[in-house]
Scaffold this motif. Structure first.
Motif, mmCIF file in Angstrom:
data_model
loop_
_atom_site.group_PDB
_atom_site.id
_atom_site.type_symbol
_atom_site.label_atom_id
_atom_site.label_comp_id
_atom_site.label_asym_id
_atom_site.label_seq_id
_atom_site.Cartn_x
_atom_site.Cartn_y
_atom_site.Cartn_z
ATOM 1 N N THR A 277 -5.299 6.991 -11.243
ATOM 2 C CA THR A 277 -4.309 7.097 -12.314
ATOM 3 C C THR A 277 -3.783 5.715 -12.697
ATOM 4 O OG1 THR A 277 -3.638 9.119 -11.168
ATOM 5 C CG2 THR A 277 -2.242 8.384 -13.018
ATOM 6 N N ARG A 278 -3.746 5.457 -14.014
ATOM 7 C CA ARG A 278 -3.181 4.198 -14.476
ATOM 8 C C ARG A 278 -1.681 4.139 -14.156
ATOM 9 N NH1 ARG A 278 -5.728 0.429 -17.744
ATOM 10 N NH2 ARG A 278 -7.957 0.898 -17.866
ATOM 11 N N ARG A 279 -1.186 2.959 -13.812
ATOM 12 C CA ARG A 279 0.221 2.791 -13.442
ATOM 13 C C ARG A 279 0.795 1.594 -14.195
ATOM 14 N NH1 ARG A 279 3.684 3.155 -8.498
ATOM 15 N NH2 ARG A 279 5.181 1.486 -8.838
ATOM 16 N N PRO A 280 1.922 1.767 -14.927
ATOM 17 C CA PRO A 280 2.523 0.639 -15.655
ATOM 18 C C PRO A 280 2.988 -0.453 -14.694
ATOM 19 C CG PRO A 280 3.469 2.749 -16.337
ATOM 20 C CD PRO A 280 2.656 3.020 -15.109
ATOM 21 N N HIS A 281 3.010 -1.700 -15.190
ATOM 22 C CA HIS A 281 3.485 -2.821 -14.381
ATOM 23 C C HIS A 281 4.983 -2.701 -14.123
ATOM 24 C CE1 HIS A 281 -0.380 -4.397 -15.363
ATOM 25 N NE2 HIS A 281 -0.093 -4.619 -16.624
ATOM 26 N N HIS B 231 0.827 -1.208 0.000
ATOM 27 C CA HIS B 231 0.000 0.000 0.000
ATOM 28 C C HIS B 231 0.863 1.260 0.000
ATOM 29 C CE1 HIS B 231 -2.785 -3.119 1.158
ATOM 30 N NE2 HIS B 231 -2.088 -3.315 2.250
ATOM 31 N N SER B 232 2.114 1.145 -0.438
ATOM 32 C CA SER B 232 3.006 2.306 -0.515
ATOM 33 C C SER B 232 2.979 2.856 -1.938
ATOM 34 C CB SER B 232 4.428 1.895 -0.150
ATOM 35 O OG SER B 232 4.932 1.027 -1.156
ATOM 36 N N ASP B 233 3.509 4.074 -2.110
ATOM 37 C CA ASP B 233 3.451 4.740 -3.420
ATOM 38 C C ASP B 233 4.279 4.025 -4.479
ATOM 39 O OD1 ASP B 233 1.723 6.582 -2.467
ATOM 40 O OD2 ASP B 233 3.206 8.152 -2.139
ATOM 41 N N SER B 234 5.162 3.124 -4.053
ATOM 42 C CA SER B 234 5.968 2.384 -5.022
ATOM 43 C C SER B 234 5.267 1.115 -5.502
ATOM 44 C CB SER B 234 7.312 2.014 -4.392
ATOM 45 O OG SER B 234 7.092 1.175 -3.273
ATOM 46 N N ASP B 235 4.020 0.930 -5.084
ATOM 47 C CA ASP B 235 3.295 -0.299 -5.399
ATOM 48 C C ASP B 235 1.944 0.045 -6.019
ATOM 49 O OD1 ASP B 235 3.786 -3.193 -5.037
ATOM 50 O OD2 ASP B 235 1.853 -3.141 -4.023
ATOM 51 N N PRO B 236 1.470 -0.755 -6.969
ATOM 52 C CA PRO B 236 0.161 -0.479 -7.572
ATOM 53 C C PRO B 236 -0.996 -0.982 -6.707
ATOM 54 C CG PRO B 236 1.049 -2.463 -8.523
ATOM 55 C CD PRO B 236 2.109 -1.947 -7.561
ATOM 56 N N SER C 51 -4.199 -1.782 -13.358
ATOM 57 C CA SER C 51 -3.161 -1.368 -12.419
ATOM 58 C C SER C 51 -3.268 0.134 -12.191
ATOM 59 C CB SER C 51 -1.786 -1.726 -13.002
ATOM 60 O OG SER C 51 -0.759 -1.202 -12.193
ATOM 61 N N LEU C 52 -3.494 0.523 -10.926
ATOM 62 C CA LEU C 52 -3.680 1.931 -10.586
ATOM 63 C C LEU C 52 -2.634 2.389 -9.574
ATOM 64 C CD1 LEU C 52 -7.567 1.968 -10.063
ATOM 65 C CD2 LEU C 52 -6.298 2.670 -12.102
ATOM 66 N N GLU C 53 -2.382 3.694 -9.550
ATOM 67 C CA GLU C 53 -1.624 4.291 -8.446
ATOM 68 C C GLU C 53 -2.456 4.180 -7.154
ATOM 69 O OE1 GLU C 53 1.373 5.201 -8.698
ATOM 70 O OE2 GLU C 53 1.725 5.651 -10.818
ATOM 71 N N GLN C 54 -1.834 4.503 -6.014
ATOM 72 C CA GLN C 54 -2.543 4.415 -4.738
ATOM 73 C C GLN C 54 -3.697 5.417 -4.642
ATOM 74 O OE1 GLN C 54 -2.238 2.050 -2.409
ATOM 75 N NE2 GLN C 54 -0.677 1.024 -3.637
#
Lengths: 158, 158, 158, 158
Positions: free
Chosen positions: D136-140, D67-72, D129-132
Motif C-alpha cells: 500500500t502506498r503511504r504519504p510522506h 520497521h513499525s507501522d508508524s514508519d514507511p 513510500s509503502l506501508e509495512q
C-alpha cells in the motif's frame, strides 16, 4: 579538505575513554553493515579490522600498496575474534589496533571495537610479510619497525 | 527448476576427494570476492562459512530464520580461522561444515574450504542459541539435535 | 569436479520458462544478500549482474582478466536498473544477460533476474573497451565478436 | 564523542568547492571498495549513494528505520548511474544528495560523488513510500516534506 576522518592518536583515544591504544578510526554503522537479524553482521566487524589495519600499514609505512617489487605483500595467516555485544544501525564506534608481537617477517596485530563506552568485539590477526611472488619471506621496512616500536612497544622476537 | 546448487552429502563429498564431512556446498569464486592483491579476500572465506552454516541450519532444522518466537537467534560468539593457501578468480571450490561439539544451548561448528584438491582455509565458530530477546538462552530443537547427532556425531556436553 | 554451476544456454533457459536469452546463471539468495528490510538488497541484484557479465566475458572471450597488454579493460560507463518485485532469503533465481548493441569499442549489455516465474529486476549496462592504460579505446577481439553475433544477434553500429 | 562524521550542509559543501547541494558526507575510499582492476568498483559508488540516502532520510525525518507501522518502507524502483572517472585506494571524496522531484508517495533523489575537485559519478534514484505490508502506498511525513522543500526546493507534483 580537512582531515576529518584521519586516525585518532593515543591522546584522542583517551579523550574518548579508550586507553592502551595509539591508533584508531572513528565512524558510524552503515546501512549495509546490518544483516537481517537487524544487528551489525559479524563480518562487518572484520571489515572494520581490515580498514583499520590497511590505514595503519599506510600510516606506519609497512606497505604503500603499490604492488611494486619494493613493497611487501602482507598476508593474513590466522585470525581470531570475540563478538561480545551487538551493535545497531547508525551507532558511532571507534576501531583501534596495535602490533603486539613483532618478528622479522611477521607480526600479530590486536584490534578492538568500542561503542557507547563498551567493548563490542576484539581480535588478533597473524600476518606475514612476503615478496610480490607471494612465497618468499620479506623483512619489514626499517623505518616502519622504528615507528611501531615507538608507538606500540610490541614484544620483539627474532 | 532442478536442485543444482543443493548441498553435497558425505558420498558426494567423498567422490570429490573430501572425506570426514557430511555437508558441503560447491561454487566458483566470484569477481567481487577478489581484492586488489588479486587473490580471494580473507573475508570472502568467512562469507562462504556464513553461507554454509545458514544453509546447514535451515537443512538440519536448527533455525528457519522466521524471526518468530518459536525460533532461536543463533549468534556468533567466537571465531578462529586459518588461511592456508591463496585462491583466484573463477576457481571452483567446496566449502564444508560440521558440528563438532554440541551443548544444550550452544555448539561449535568446524568449516573448511577445498579447491583443486588442497585445503585452502579452515575455521571454528562458537555459536549460542538465544530467544528473540537476544538475551535468554534457548535449547536447540529436538529434531535438529537428532539429525546433528546422526550426521556429524559431535562430542556432547551438558 | 562436475560443472554444476556452469552457464545455462538458450535451451536450458527455455526449459526454465525463460525465452529470448542465450546465457544465464542459476543460484540461490545468500544470507548476506538480504538487508534489514529482510528483502534482497538492491545492490545484490547489481552484484548478480556483475557476476553474470564477468562469466559471460570469460566464456565469450571478450576478456580473460589477465590484466596483460593483450587484454582490454572493460569499464562500466552507464547503468540503469528497474527493481520490479522483492526477493527473499534462500530463493532460487536465474540471472540472464545478452549484448543488445555492439560497437567497435563499446557495447550495451541487457540483464534480468527471474525467480518463481516472475521478472524481478532488469537493467542495461553501457561498457567501453580500453587498453590497460585505462584511456585509449581498444577494439574487441574478433573471435568474441563472432560468438556474440552468433549467440545474441545484437544491433551493430560502426 | 564529537560529531566528526556528521553531514555537511550547503555552506560546508561550498567551502569544499561543491555548490548546488545541501547535504553531503565526507569519507575516504576503503580497501574493500577496490576491485581487482585496482579502481573503486562501480558498486561501491552505489553503496555510497545508499549510505548517503539512508542518513538523509534519518536526518530529514522521512524514515526512522524502526520497521513499525508508524514508519514507511522506502523502496527503490529505478536507478540510473553515470560512472565518469576512476577513483583509487584511500582517496578522499564527498558524496552528496538532494530530492529533485517530490510526489505524495514517491520522489526522485539525485546523488553525486566528488573527489579532488572532479565529478566522479552521478545518479538518480526513484523511490516509493509503502506501508509495512510492502504494497500500500503511504504519504510522506508532513515534517519531512517541509524540511525537504526548505533545503532542496524540489519540483512538486500531485
Amino acid at each position: 579538505m580537512t582531515d576529518q576522518t584521519d586516525a585518532l592518536d593515543r591522546t584522542a583515544l583517551e579523550t574518548r575513554g579508550i586507553s592502551g591504544w595509539a591508533y584508531g578510526l572513528e565512524d558510524r554503522v552503515r546501512f549495509y553493515e546490518i544483516d537481517l537479524v537487524r544487528h551489525v553482521n559479524n563480518i562487518s566487524f572484520l571489515r572494520w579490522f581490515e580498514v583499520l589495519r590497511v590505514r595503519y600499514f599506510l600510516d606506519y609505512g609497512l606497505s604503500d600498496y603499490s604492488h611494486s617489487d619494493s613493497d611487501p605483500q602482507l598476508v593474513v595467516r590466522h585470525q581470531t575474534t570475540d563478538f561480545l555485544a551487538p551493535m545497531h544501525m547508525d551507532q558511532r564506534y571507534v576501531v583501534v589496533g596495535r602490533i603486539t608481537l613483532l618478528k622479522p617477517t611477521s607480526f600479530v596485530l590486536a584490534a578492538a571495537v568500542f561503542a557507547d563506552g563498551m567493548l563490542r568485539a576484539q581480535g588478533e590477526t597473524v600476518m606475514i610479510s612476503l615478496e610480490q611472488d607471494g612465497k618468499t619471506r620479506r623483512p619489514h621496512k626499517a623505518e616502519a619497525v622504528r615507528k611501531i616500536i615507538k608507538c606500540d612497544a610490541p614484544e620483539m622476537q627474532t
